[in-house]
Scaffold this motif. Structure first.
Motif, mmCIF file in Angstrom:
data_model
loop_
_atom_site.group_PDB
_atom_site.id
_atom_site.type_symbol
_atom_site.label_atom_id
_atom_site.label_comp_id
_atom_site.label_asym_id
_atom_site.label_seq_id
_atom_site.Cartn_x
_atom_site.Cartn_y
_atom_site.Cartn_z
ATOM 1 N N VAL A 102 94.031 87.751 44.028
ATOM 2 C CA VAL A 102 93.181 88.924 43.875
ATOM 3 C C VAL A 102 91.758 88.422 43.689
ATOM 4 O O VAL A 102 91.526 87.470 42.929
ATOM 5 C CB VAL A 102 93.603 89.777 42.662
ATOM 6 N N ALA A 103 90.814 89.035 44.385
ATOM 7 C CA ALA A 103 89.415 88.605 44.293
ATOM 8 C C ALA A 103 88.496 89.813 44.276
ATOM 9 O O ALA A 103 88.831 90.874 44.806
ATOM 10 C CB ALA A 103 89.060 87.690 45.471
ATOM 11 N N VAL A 104 87.338 89.632 43.669
ATOM 12 C CA VAL A 104 86.262 90.611 43.735
ATOM 13 C C VAL A 104 85.151 89.992 44.568
ATOM 14 O O VAL A 104 84.760 88.842 44.350
ATOM 15 C CB VAL A 104 85.729 90.991 42.338
ATOM 16 N N ALA A 105 84.665 90.743 45.559
ATOM 17 C CA ALA A 105 83.608 90.244 46.450
ATOM 18 C C ALA A 105 82.469 91.240 46.492
ATOM 19 O O ALA A 105 82.664 92.442 46.254
ATOM 20 C CB ALA A 105 84.156 90.030 47.861
ATOM 21 N N ASP A 106 81.280 90.738 46.810
ATOM 22 C CA ASP A 106 80.174 91.667 47.025
ATOM 23 C C ASP A 106 80.263 92.225 48.439
ATOM 24 O O ASP A 106 81.206 91.927 49.183
ATOM 25 C CB ASP A 106 78.820 91.014 46.716
ATOM 26 N N LEU A 107 79.288 93.031 48.840
ATOM 27 C CA LEU A 107 79.382 93.739 50.116
ATOM 28 C C LEU A 107 79.095 92.856 51.322
ATOM 29 O O LEU A 107 79.257 93.289 52.460
ATOM 30 C CB LEU A 107 78.449 94.945 50.111
ATOM 31 N N ALA A 108 78.678 91.606 51.076
ATOM 32 C CA ALA A 108 78.499 90.652 52.169
ATOM 33 C C ALA A 108 79.682 89.700 52.269
ATOM 34 O O ALA A 108 79.668 88.774 53.079
ATOM 35 C CB ALA A 108 77.209 89.854 51.978
ATOM 36 N N GLY A 109 80.707 89.909 51.454
ATOM 37 C CA GLY A 109 81.896 89.071 51.526
ATOM 38 C C GLY A 109 81.848 87.840 50.660
ATOM 39 O O GLY A 109 82.694 86.955 50.800
ATOM 40 N N VAL A 110 80.897 87.733 49.756
ATOM 41 C CA VAL A 110 80.834 86.584 48.843
ATOM 42 C C VAL A 110 81.811 86.819 47.685
ATOM 43 O O VAL A 110 81.729 87.839 46.992
ATOM 44 C CB VAL A 110 79.410 86.395 48.289
ATOM 45 N N ILE A 111 82.742 85.882 47.499
ATOM 46 C CA ILE A 111 83.720 86.005 46.421
ATOM 47 C C ILE A 111 83.037 85.718 45.087
ATOM 48 O O ILE A 111 82.462 84.652 44.869
ATOM 49 C CB ILE A 111 84.892 85.019 46.631
ATOM 50 N N LEU A 112 83.115 86.686 44.173
ATOM 51 C CA LEU A 112 82.482 86.560 42.864
ATOM 52 C C LEU A 112 83.443 86.005 41.811
ATOM 53 O O LEU A 112 83.028 85.280 40.911
ATOM 54 C CB LEU A 112 81.953 87.919 42.404
ATOM 55 N N ASP A 113 84.716 86.334 41.937
ATOM 56 C CA ASP A 113 85.729 85.820 41.013
ATOM 57 C C ASP A 113 87.095 86.090 41.617
ATOM 58 O O ASP A 113 87.263 87.028 42.423
ATOM 59 C CB ASP A 113 85.604 86.498 39.638
ATOM 60 N N SER A 114 88.085 85.293 41.243
ATOM 61 C CA SER A 114 89.431 85.472 41.800
ATOM 62 C C SER A 114 90.463 84.862 40.868
ATOM 63 O O SER A 114 90.145 84.063 39.979
ATOM 64 C CB SER A 114 89.533 84.822 43.187
ATOM 65 N N VAL A 384 91.741 86.411 51.391
ATOM 66 C CA VAL A 384 91.001 87.378 50.575
ATOM 67 C C VAL A 384 89.617 87.636 51.166
ATOM 68 O O VAL A 384 89.093 88.756 51.064
ATOM 69 C CB VAL A 384 90.892 86.939 49.100
ATOM 70 N N LEU A 385 89.031 86.630 51.821
ATOM 71 C CA LEU A 385 87.769 86.867 52.523
ATOM 72 C C LEU A 385 87.966 87.896 53.626
ATOM 73 O O LEU A 385 87.162 88.811 53.798
ATOM 74 C CB LEU A 385 87.238 85.564 53.121
ATOM 75 N N GLY A 386 89.064 87.744 54.383
ATOM 76 C CA GLY A 386 89.349 88.696 55.453
ATOM 77 C C GLY A 386 89.587 90.093 54.921
ATOM 78 O O GLY A 386 89.129 91.083 55.503
ATOM 79 N N ALA A 387 90.299 90.204 53.789
ATOM 80 C CA ALA A 387 90.538 91.518 53.193
ATOM 81 C C ALA A 387 89.225 92.141 52.721
ATOM 82 O O ALA A 387 89.003 93.345 52.870
ATOM 83 C CB ALA A 387 91.508 91.390 52.016
ATOM 84 N N ALA A 388 88.337 91.312 52.164
ATOM 85 C CA ALA A 388 87.040 91.821 51.727
ATOM 86 C C ALA A 388 86.206 92.291 52.908
ATOM 87 O O ALA A 388 85.557 93.339 52.856
ATOM 88 C CB ALA A 388 86.292 90.726 50.952
ATOM 89 N N ILE A 389 86.223 91.525 53.992
ATOM 90 C CA ILE A 389 85.474 91.900 55.196
ATOM 91 C C ILE A 389 86.019 93.201 55.773
ATOM 92 O O ILE A 389 85.264 94.097 56.165
ATOM 93 C CB ILE A 389 85.560 90.777 56.236
ATOM 94 N N MET A 390 87.340 93.320 55.822
ATOM 95 C CA MET A 390 87.969 94.513 56.374
ATOM 96 C C MET A 390 87.508 95.770 55.650
ATOM 97 O O MET A 390 87.095 96.763 56.275
ATOM 98 C CB MET A 390 89.491 94.382 56.279
ATOM 99 N N VAL A 391 87.544 95.742 54.327
ATOM 100 C CA VAL A 391 87.186 96.947 53.574
ATOM 101 C C VAL A 391 85.678 97.162 53.557
ATOM 102 O O VAL A 391 85.201 98.306 53.604
ATOM 103 C CB VAL A 391 87.782 96.895 52.148
ATOM 104 N N ALA A 392 84.882 96.070 53.547
ATOM 105 C CA ALA A 392 83.423 96.230 53.576
ATOM 106 C C ALA A 392 82.974 96.882 54.875
ATOM 107 O O ALA A 392 82.075 97.735 54.877
ATOM 108 C CB ALA A 392 82.739 94.877 53.391
ATOM 109 N N ARG A 393 83.580 96.504 55.983
ATOM 110 C CA ARG A 393 83.219 97.115 57.259
ATOM 111 C C ARG A 393 83.533 98.602 57.273
ATOM 112 O O ARG A 393 82.797 99.405 57.871
ATOM 113 C CB ARG A 393 83.957 96.412 58.403
ATOM 114 N N GLU A 394 84.601 98.971 56.606
ATOM 115 C CA GLU A 394 84.965 100.387 56.558
ATOM 116 C C GLU A 394 84.005 101.169 55.673
ATOM 117 O O GLU A 394 83.479 102.204 56.076
ATOM 118 C CB GLU A 394 86.397 100.532 56.033
#
Length: 410
Positions: A102-114, A384-394
């Motif tokens: 599980v990770a938290v990312a900003d809107l550019a896909g940078v992982i902040l913590d996991s 998790v990067l891919g999951a963050a990108i997927m939701v950020a694009r949406e």
């Protein structure tokens, strides 16, 4: 840091918009390049007054930030504006058969913590999702996230990858072979009881493809990511976009019957599919039948790394079998890059060598002229990067931004 290139931004934006709203103007800034209002007016063809209204709304919603001043051509230097990637955060989840990240990312896909934990996917959706949601809530309140994101940055979406087929439009796993109890389970609905935000669910190979593409091959428009682990699947990126197919089942290589190649040790009538021949589970079973101590894909990897001749040859043959299927894929889709990932691919060069041996021999010369077949470089965080990108694009799509800006205005 993950940047959205101009090509990626162009692919996300419709070819022509009669009267771009705030969401469309926002797409012009998602590549990380700061621009002035005059530049945005020139790019859109809108009047400066209209652009100013759209930009002011984006600033009020915290999606844009001031980025200094441009060079003056006379008079006061114009202010530049840029995408504020810390205006919100997304929760990204990678569920595997035996692990969950599980990770938290900003809107550019940078992982902040996991955080990563050992799980059993067979424990069922409610039990596992409850644990994942607890981890997510803890991460959202962690010091690393609080110090990295803007003060009070809201959660804007959740992206989840699961090890099985998913009907992407509903987020429901569909007949997942290693996920008992998950068939047709409403994952988004369950998650939204805790986090009332958009929830997107996809097959784990698709989010791996997104993560690998964004971090390692952002300028490549045509890429295929192949995961060889407990099962086998492919994520297809064509024209810069992930291709899911009509119902979300594109890339299911594992159930393709493997052609009987020359030199194959199989009997001509052996019509098993690729997963039954070349997955980590299949390799473990074959080695065990041959007297080796192999009960899981991890055991196969350990034997290969220890130099076990039987395991090395079995892995190389698995690569040849994967190559037999990929040769047809190469002829059909003509990718620039094939990336091999998953536990068996990480065991060494043997799987890669087998794939290359067959693909370069059996695909047409024009398709392989500039084709590179490589191992994954994105590492453990690719999913998790891919999951963050997927939701950020949406959540940052033009329509979503327009809705978000309207909500903020009220």
């Amino acid at each position: 840091m993950l940047w959205f290139t101009d090509a990626m931004v162009d692919a996300l934006r419709p070819a022509a918009v009669a009267n771009p709203g705030a969401g469309e103007i926002f797409q012009l800034l998602r590549d990380g390049t700061a621009r002035t209002k005059a530049e945005l007016a020139a790019l859109t063809g809108l009047a400066r007054s209209t652009v100013a209204l759209r930009v002011d709304a984006l600033l009020a919603a915290d999606l844009l930030r001031p980025a200094g001043e441009a060079v003056s051509t006379g008079g006061r230097p114009p202010a530049r504006l840029a995408f504020n990637s810390r205006a919100g955060v997304v929760l990204a989840v990678d569920l595997g058969a035996t692990h969950a990240t599980v990770a938290v990312a900003d809107l550019a896909g940078v992982i902040l913590d996991s955080r990563t934990r050992t799980i059993d996917i067979g424990d069922g959706p409610e039990n596992l999702l409850d644990v994942i949601l607890e981890d997510g809530a803890a991460l959202l309140g962690s010091a690393a996230v609080e110090s990295s994101a803007a003060s009070g940055a809201p959660l804007l979406g959740v992206g989840i990858g699961v090890p099985g087929p998913v009907e992407h439009t509903t987020g429901r796993p569909t007949n997942p072979p290693i996920m008992p109890g998950w068939d047709r389970f409403d994952v988004p609905g369950y998650v939204q009881r805790t986090f009332d935000v958009p929830v997107l669910v996809d097959n784990d190979v698709n989010i791996l493809a997104l993560g690998e593409h964004a971090t390692t091959w952002p300028h490549v428009d045509d890429l295929i990511f192949v995961k060889v682990s407990t099962g086998i699947g492919a994520g297809i990126i064509a024209g810069g976009q992930l291709q899911r197919g009509a119902q979300g089942s594109a890339g299911d290589m594992g159930h393709v019957q493997v052609p009987h190649g020359s030199g194959s040790a199989r009997e001509p009538g052996d019509d098993r599919d690729l997963e039954a021949l070349a997955s980590g589970s299949a390799l473990a079973a074959a080695l065990r039948d041959g007297g080796q101590d192999a009960h899981s894909p991890a055991d196969v990897v350990d034997l290969v790394r220890a130099g076990n001749a039987a395991a090395i040859e079995a892995t190389r043959q698995a690569g040849r079998d994967v190559g037999e299927v990929l040769a047809t894929v190469v002829n059909l889709l003509n990718p620039s890059i094939i990336v091999l990932g998953g536990s068996i691919a990480r065991a060494g060069e043997h799987l890669l060598a087998g794939v290359r041996e067959v693909v370069y021999r059996r695909s047409i010369p024009l398709a392989t002229q500039h084709l590179a077949i490589v191992q994954s470089q994105a590492g453990d965080r690719a999913a998790v990067l891919g999951a963050a990108i997927m939701v950020a694009r949406e959540v940052l799509s033009p329509a979503s931004v327009d809705r978000y800006v309207a909500t903020k205005a009220h």
